[in-house]
Motif scaffolding. Sequence first.
Motif, short mmCIF file in Angstrom:
data_model
loop_
_atom_site.label_atom_id
_atom_site.label_comp_id
_atom_site.label_asym_id
_atom_site.label_seq_id
_atom_site.Cartn_x
_atom_site.Cartn_y
_atom_site.Cartn_z
N HIS A 65 -0.25 0.70 -1.81
CA HIS A 65 0.38 1.49 -0.73
C HIS A 65 1.47 2.43 -1.24
O HIS A 65 1.91 2.36 -2.38
CB HIS A 65 0.96 0.55 0.34
N TYR A 67 5.21 4.05 0.36
CA TYR A 67 6.20 4.09 1.44
C TYR A 67 7.11 5.29 1.22
O TYR A 67 7.37 5.67 0.08
CB TYR A 67 7.06 2.82 1.43
N CYS A 84 1.62 -2.51 -9.65
CA CYS A 84 2.52 -3.08 -8.63
C CYS A 84 3.91 -3.24 -9.23
O CYS A 84 4.92 -3.03 -8.56
CB CYS A 84 2.01 -4.44 -8.16
N CYS A 87 7.00 -0.74 -9.05
CA CYS A 87 7.89 -0.68 -7.88
C CYS A 87 8.46 -2.05 -7.54
O CYS A 87 9.53 -2.14 -6.96
CB CYS A 87 7.14 -0.13 -6.68
N HIS A 88 7.72 -3.11 -7.85
CA HIS A 88 8.16 -4.47 -7.53
C HIS A 88 8.70 -5.14 -8.78
O HIS A 88 7.95 -5.36 -9.73
CB HIS A 88 7.01 -5.28 -6.95
N ARG A 95 14.56 -4.25 0.68
CA ARG A 95 13.35 -4.60 1.42
C ARG A 95 12.13 -4.74 0.52
O ARG A 95 11.04 -5.08 0.99
CB ARG A 95 13.08 -3.52 2.48
#
Length: 127
Positions: A65, A67, A84, A87-88, A95
């Motif tokens: 995704h 955002y 992933c 960003c993570h 958030r």
Amino acid sequence: MKGIACVAMAVLLGVGFFSVSAFSQEEMVVVDNRVFDAPQRPSSRFEHDAHNEAAEIEDCAVCHHVYDDDGVLVEDESSEDSSCSECHGIADEGRIPNLRKAYHRNCKGCHREQGAGPVLCGECHPW
Ligand code: HEC
Ligand code: HEC
Ligand code: HEC
Ligand code: HEC
């Protein structure tokens, strides 16, 4: 002799590195866990293309995704060019859930919602 062995070793390691990092989603059978410092479990099973076909997921952005700055999901955009982990991070950031939570919410969340797909540890992380 030693010098040649070193060069051979470096070449072998180099080849190993590239063949591992160059695998594409068609060949993917697990979610690589090497981004975790000291993984506690074996990598989760995940045959990327076969999985998405069986689960009938057409939109890549269900997992990959995007955002915007306000945390609003951007429709019609996807982020499959990024891992992933780009960003993570290892820890939560506002958030943005940490990487382990991100995977578990994404994978188990859908399996629970649809009543299909594994939710038990050993079904994804085989031992
Ligand atoms: C639907 C599949 C799925 C299930 C069920 C699942 N996981 Fe995971 N888990 C993943 C994925 C994908 C990752 C990302 C890295 C990887 O492949 O291991 C991950 C990562 C982890 C990590 C961080 C990496 C590591 O090995 O230290 C831990 C710890 C973990 N899972 C433990 C568990 C435990 C405990 C359970 C059961 C309560 C569980 N998982 C259930 C898919 C799953
Ligand atoms: C380009 C950056 C980016 C990438 C790549 C990315 N994420 Fe996210 N993700 C975010 C942001 C930002 C949020 C927080 C959104 C908000 O503000 O609520 C988020 C939230 C989440 C959430 C919680 C909200 C939800 O959608 O359920 C999960 C789960 C998640 N990401 C899983 C993943 C997984 C799995 C991958 C890889 C397949 C991934 N993300 C790749 C940026 C990214
Ligand atoms: C059910 C979730 C899910 C869906 C749907 C999904 N992917 Fe993925 N994809 C993943 C995960 C998880 C990874 C591994 C990400 C990581 O290691 O950070 C991945 C990795 C990739 C990679 C990188 C492969 C590599 O060599 O590392 C590409 C390219 C990719 N996906 C393309 C796509 C495309 C194109 C679609 C839509 C047709 C799609 N994905 C749909 C979960 C998904
Ligand atoms: C949007 C929904 C969705 C998401 C997201 C999703 N799955 Fe699934 N998954 C399914 C469905 C539906 C099935 C059952 C498909 C079938 O009927 O075989 C399934 C089945 C599976 C299976 C069992 C199939 C097999 O190969 O034995 C595994 C393992 C699995 N998922 C791992 C994962 C992992 C790991 C992730 C996260 C990276 C993930 N799934 C994300 C919907 C999803």
